[in-house]
Motif scaffolding. Structure first.
Motif, PDB file in Angstrom:
ATOM      1  N   GLU A   1     -91.768 -30.158  99.585  1.00 42.67           N
ATOM      2  CA  GLU A   1     -91.612 -31.377  99.108  1.00 42.67           C
ATOM      3  C   GLU A   1     -90.709 -31.438  98.214  1.00 42.67           C
ATOM      4  O   GLU A   1     -89.704 -32.435  98.339  1.00 42.67           O
ATOM      5  CB  GLU A   1     -92.780 -32.109  98.464  1.00 42.67           C
ATOM      6  CG  GLU A   1     -92.738 -33.192  98.090  1.00 42.67           C
ATOM      7  CD  GLU A   1     -93.981 -33.960  97.494  1.00 42.67           C
ATOM      8  OE1 GLU A   1     -93.932 -35.261  97.252  1.00 42.67           O
ATOM      9  OE2 GLU A   1     -95.074 -33.197  97.423  1.00 42.67           O
TER      10      GLU A   1
ATOM     11  N   ARG B   1     -87.241 -33.940  98.939  1.00 48.58           N
ATOM     12  CA  ARG B   1     -86.635 -34.797  97.846  1.00 48.58           C
ATOM     13  C   ARG B   1     -85.356 -34.428  97.401  1.00 48.58           C
ATOM     14  O   ARG B   1     -84.511 -35.486  96.696  1.00 48.58           O
ATOM     15  CB  ARG B   1     -87.847 -35.026  96.578  1.00 48.58           C
ATOM     16  CG  ARG B   1     -89.151 -35.495  97.109  1.00 48.58           C
ATOM     17  CD  ARG B   1     -90.115 -35.640  96.118  1.00 48.58           C
ATOM     18  NE  ARG B   1     -91.296 -36.214  96.724  1.00 48.58           N
ATOM     19  CZ  ARG B   1     -91.717 -37.483  97.146  1.00 48.58           C
ATOM     20  NH1 ARG B   1     -90.511 -38.437  96.919  1.00 48.58           N
ATOM     21  NH2 ARG B   1     -92.868 -37.851  97.611  1.00 48.58           N
TER      22      ARG B   1
ATOM     23  N   TYR C   1     -82.801 -35.712  99.851  1.00 50.66           N
ATOM     24  CA  TYR C   1     -82.585 -37.030  99.764  1.00 50.66           C
ATOM     25  C   TYR C   1     -82.061 -37.797  98.627  1.00 50.66           C
ATOM     26  O   TYR C   1     -81.298 -38.560  98.687  1.00 50.66           O
ATOM     27  CB  TYR C   1     -84.415 -37.679  99.798  1.00 50.66           C
ATOM     28  CG  TYR C   1     -84.373 -39.258  99.501  1.00 50.66           C
ATOM     29  CD1 TYR C   1     -84.036 -40.136 100.444  1.00 50.66           C
ATOM     30  CD2 TYR C   1     -84.602 -39.555  98.292  1.00 50.66           C
ATOM     31  CE1 TYR C   1     -84.040 -41.353  99.790  1.00 50.66           C
ATOM     32  CE2 TYR C   1     -84.560 -40.950  97.775  1.00 50.66           C
ATOM     33  CZ  TYR C   1     -84.150 -41.695  98.422  1.00 50.66           C
ATOM     34  OH  TYR C   1     -84.283 -43.298  98.292  1.00 50.66           O
TER      35      TYR C   1
ATOM     36  N   LEU D   1     -87.347 -43.087 101.132  1.00 46.73           N
ATOM     37  CA  LEU D   1     -88.307 -41.881 101.755  1.00 46.73           C
ATOM     38  C   LEU D   1     -89.529 -42.253 102.101  1.00 46.73           C
ATOM     39  O   LEU D   1     -90.176 -43.109 101.180  1.00 46.73           O
ATOM     40  CB  LEU D   1     -88.009 -40.683 100.716  1.00 46.73           C
ATOM     41  CG  LEU D   1     -88.627 -39.287 100.947  1.00 46.73           C
ATOM     42  CD1 LEU D   1     -87.824 -38.757 102.411  1.00 46.73           C
ATOM     43  CD2 LEU D   1     -88.456 -38.497  99.709  1.00 46.73           C
TER      44      LEU D   1
END
Length: 176
Positions: free
Chosen positions: A34, A38, A41, A54
């Motif tokens: 994760e 992130r 992104y 997202l």
């Protein structure tokens, strides 16, 4: 590759695009994964040429029944994207969609037209939609990219007003 796909989508008129990395039984969203998603992104979003949001695309797995599914909501919405398993029954999908609803979120069911359970029993798509769950078909299905049977089923779902969303499911430049 992600940047060029975003720029191409923007060039073709897309204003908002959701990046939805898969959460699969063999590829769970661990804390490390994760963080990496992130971070990628955050790096891509300012260069995307459109509003990039997202979210995640969930494949039903029993492990998800023990999680807070709000973690997977599509940014800026109350929706969670979850796919019908490509093979096998849809029982776990239904349980997870009920849990999504119980947390105050809206299930969005990805590409039912491409799955064994809906191909074998098209009325399943109707049952899912009757529960108020949004169905999303792939644009590639509608143009025959996945074969004539899937194309026909996708158009039947559209013609029966069961489809709420048509999406690119653009994994790579060959599927923009």
């Amino acid at each position: 590759m992600g940047r060029s796909m975003c720029l191409e989508a923007a060039r073709r008129g897309t204003a908002v695009l959701f990046a939805t990395p898969h959460v699969w039984p063999h590829l769970p969203l661990t804390e490390q994964r994760e963080r990496e998603v992130r971070a990628a992104y955050a790096e891509l979003a300012p260069q995307a040429g459109l509003e990039l949001r997202l979210g995640f695309e969930l494949t039903p797995t029993p492990r998800l029944l023990d999680e807070d599914l709000r973690r997977y909501a599509l940014a800026g919405t109350r929706a969670v994207l979850i796919e019908v398993p490509f093979t096998g029954a849809a029982d776990l999908l239904v349980r997870l969609c009920e849990q999504i609803e119980d947390t105050g979120l809206q299930p969005v069911i990805a590409h039912p037209e491409r799955t064994e359970s809906v191909l074998e029993r098209p009325s399943l798509a109707n049952e899912l939609a009757e529960r108020g769950w949004s169905l999303q078909v792939n644009a590639t299905s509608l143009v025959g990219h996945h074969g004539a049977e899937i194309e026909a089923l996708a158009w039947n779902l559209v013609d029966d007003a069961l489809v709420a969303i048509v999406a690119s499911d653009g994994h790579r430049p060959l599927r923009p």
